[in-house]
Design a protein around this motif. Structure first.
Motif, PDB file in Angstrom:
ATOM      1  N   GLY A 192       0.803  -1.216   0.000  1.00 34.04           N
ATOM      2  CA  GLY A 192       0.000   0.000   0.000  1.00 34.04           C
ATOM      3  C   GLY A 192       0.838   1.270   0.000  1.00 34.04           C
ATOM      4  O   GLY A 192       0.404   2.308  -0.487  1.00 34.04           O
ATOM      5  N   PHE A 193       2.054   1.165   0.543  1.00 29.21           N
ATOM      6  CA  PHE A 193       2.930   2.334   0.572  1.00 29.21           C
ATOM      7  C   PHE A 193       3.423   2.711  -0.827  1.00 29.21           C
ATOM      8  O   PHE A 193       3.998   3.786  -1.011  1.00 29.21           O
ATOM      9  CB  PHE A 193       4.126   2.078   1.495  1.00 29.21           C
ATOM     10  CG  PHE A 193       3.756   2.001   2.942  1.00 29.21           C
ATOM     11  CD1 PHE A 193       3.525   3.153   3.679  1.00 29.21           C
ATOM     12  CD2 PHE A 193       3.617   0.776   3.576  1.00 29.21           C
ATOM     13  CE1 PHE A 193       3.175   3.088   5.019  1.00 29.21           C
ATOM     14  CE2 PHE A 193       3.266   0.691   4.914  1.00 29.21           C
ATOM     15  CZ  PHE A 193       3.038   1.852   5.646  1.00 29.21           C
ATOM     16  N   PHE A 194       3.231   1.802  -1.797  1.00 29.73           N
ATOM     17  CA  PHE A 194       3.692   2.064  -3.153  1.00 29.73           C
ATOM     18  C   PHE A 194       2.529   2.129  -4.151  1.00 29.73           C
ATOM     19  O   PHE A 194       2.732   2.035  -5.351  1.00 29.73           O
ATOM     20  CB  PHE A 194       4.692   0.983  -3.580  1.00 29.73           C
ATOM     21  CG  PHE A 194       5.949   0.991  -2.756  1.00 29.73           C
ATOM     22  CD1 PHE A 194       7.001   1.821  -3.094  1.00 29.73           C
ATOM     23  CD2 PHE A 194       6.064   0.201  -1.624  1.00 29.73           C
ATOM     24  CE1 PHE A 194       8.161   1.853  -2.331  1.00 29.73           C
ATOM     25  CE2 PHE A 194       7.216   0.224  -0.855  1.00 29.73           C
ATOM     26  CZ  PHE A 194       8.268   1.051  -1.210  1.00 29.73           C
ATOM     27  N   LYS A 195       1.316   2.298  -3.633  1.00 26.72           N
ATOM     28  CA  LYS A 195       0.145   2.429  -4.496  1.00 26.72           C
ATOM     29  C   LYS A 195       0.253   3.708  -5.328  1.00 26.72           C
ATOM     30  O   LYS A 195       0.434   4.798  -4.787  1.00 26.72           O
ATOM     31  CB  LYS A 195      -1.122   2.458  -3.640  1.00 26.72           C
ATOM     32  CG  LYS A 195      -2.405   2.656  -4.440  1.00 26.72           C
ATOM     33  CD  LYS A 195      -3.596   2.750  -3.502  1.00 26.72           C
ATOM     34  CE  LYS A 195      -4.882   3.047  -4.270  1.00 26.72           C
ATOM     35  NZ  LYS A 195      -6.040   3.196  -3.369  1.00 26.72           N
ATOM     36  N   GLY A 196       0.129   3.569  -6.656  1.00 26.93           N
ATOM     37  CA  GLY A 196       0.212   4.728  -7.540  1.00 26.93           C
ATOM     38  C   GLY A 196       1.628   5.103  -7.926  1.00 26.93           C
ATOM     39  O   GLY A 196       1.853   6.169  -8.517  1.00 26.93           O
ATOM     40  N   LEU A 197       2.599   4.230  -7.616  1.00 24.61           N
ATOM     41  CA  LEU A 197       3.999   4.529  -7.900  1.00 24.61           C
ATOM     42  C   LEU A 197       4.251   4.724  -9.391  1.00 24.61           C
ATOM     43  O   LEU A 197       4.982   5.639  -9.793  1.00 24.61           O
ATOM     44  CB  LEU A 197       4.897   3.404  -7.359  1.00 24.61           C
ATOM     45  CG  LEU A 197       6.389   3.509  -7.683  1.00 24.61           C
ATOM     46  CD1 LEU A 197       6.983   4.771  -7.088  1.00 24.61           C
ATOM     47  CD2 LEU A 197       7.134   2.274  -7.158  1.00 24.61           C
TER      48      LEU A 197
END
Length: 324
Positions: free
Chosen positions: A273-278
């Motif tokens: 989730g910390f890299f969602k939309g990366l």
């Protein structure tokens, strides 16, 4: 100390370049920001991918709402780039004057860039927060700049300032990676040159330099991305304000602090989730940087000529007034 015309020229051309690149890429930026701001709830989420945000705007006949907050974003972007380029140029000239050096080393350059970035973040944070809230509001429900800024307290306008200051490390990471990759390539080329008869200096081609710049920026974005997403969530509009939004996102009951959003992401989406939309962030960042630098380089000379012309005109006017 007189007016630093060179710094003003750099700042103005950088600000104009930023304004144009921001406008061109704004629909992508809006989709990216709304996608980043959503937190999965009970295994359900409104946006499964970036295209869902675009489809929502199209299906609701709110395509123009992809530009909601554009004026605020452009104002923030213009001021931010002006302050950054002016501050960076001014700090460089001041450093050279005080130190007596003819050039600036890599480490000193990074420190000066970070200092300029910190000044920029502090000055433009309220506008940055307002722009994020406008973008993450329901399509067609975005409020004006003044109403957005005056809804909360003064401290609310500076939501995410700590993260913004932390993100000034992004350029430092980018330039460090760029220098490392550049040195490796140059070393490989020099070894090949040693076996040949050519005595010309080893340099990177423009295309290779562009690729290294894109790669280094992407790596810096990946490293700092968790902080970027936390910043977006801290600044995002309250989903309870979206009256027509039937799919409610969970409210962050922790007061939108960094520990609060980290906990919300971890509990709802896990480490990924910390890299969602990366992917969208990298695409937007690389395209924005490329457009900004390209436009800036094209208009720098013109800006310098215009500033000199304005200065000359003001001096002539001042002289005439004295003679009257």
């Amino acid at each position: 100390m007189g007016v630093d015309l060179e710094s003003i020229s750099e700042a103005t051309s950088g600000a104009i370049g930023s304004l144009l690149s921001t406008t061109i890429l704004y629909p992508l930026d809006t989709c990216k920001t709304k996608y980043q701001a959503e937190v999965q709830s009970h295994g359900q989420r409104k946006y499964r991918n970036l295209s869902d945000v675009l489809w929502e705007a199209v299906s609701n006949r709110q395509v123009l709402s992809l530009y909601q907050g554009l004026g605020t974003k452009n104002l923030q972007s213009f001021i931010a780039q002006f302050v950054y380029f002016y501050g960076y140029s001014y700090f460089k000239r001041l450093y050279l004057e005080k130190s007596g050096f003819k050039s600036i080393g890599t480490k000193s350059n990074l420190i000066l860039a970070a200092a300029a970035g910190a000044c920029t973040a502090i000055v433009t944070q309220p506008l940055d927060t307002a722009a994020s809230r406008m973008q993450t509001s329901a399509f067609g429900k975005s409020k004006g700049l003044w109403k957005t800024l005056t809804e909360g307290t003064l401290s609310d306008a500076f939501d995410g300032l700590g993260v913004s200051l932390l993100l000034t490390s992004n350029p430092a990471i980018q330039y460090t990676v760029f220098d490392q990759l550049k040195q490796r390539l140059l070393n490989q080329k020099s070894k090949k040159t040693d076996h040949g008869s050519s005595s010309s200096p080893v340099v990177l081609s423009a295309f290779t330099a562009f690729l290294l710049g894109a790669i280094s920026k992407s790596i810096a974005t990946v490293i700092t991305y968790p902080a970027i997403r936390c910043k977006v969530m801290i600044q995002a509009a309250d989903p309870d304000d979206d009256d027509n939004d039937k799919t409610k996102r969970p409210r962050l009951k922790s007061g939108k602090t960094v520990p609060g959003v980290v906990s919300a992401i971890w509990r709802s989406e896990g480490i990924l989730g910390f890299f969602k939309g990366l992917d969208a962030q990298i695409t937007k960042t690389v395209l924005s940087s490329a457009l900004l630098l390209m436009i800036k380089e094209k208009i720098t000379a013109t800006t310098w000529v215009l500033i000199l012309a304005i200065r000359r005109s003001l001096l002539l006017t001042k002289g005439r007034l004295k003679n009257v």
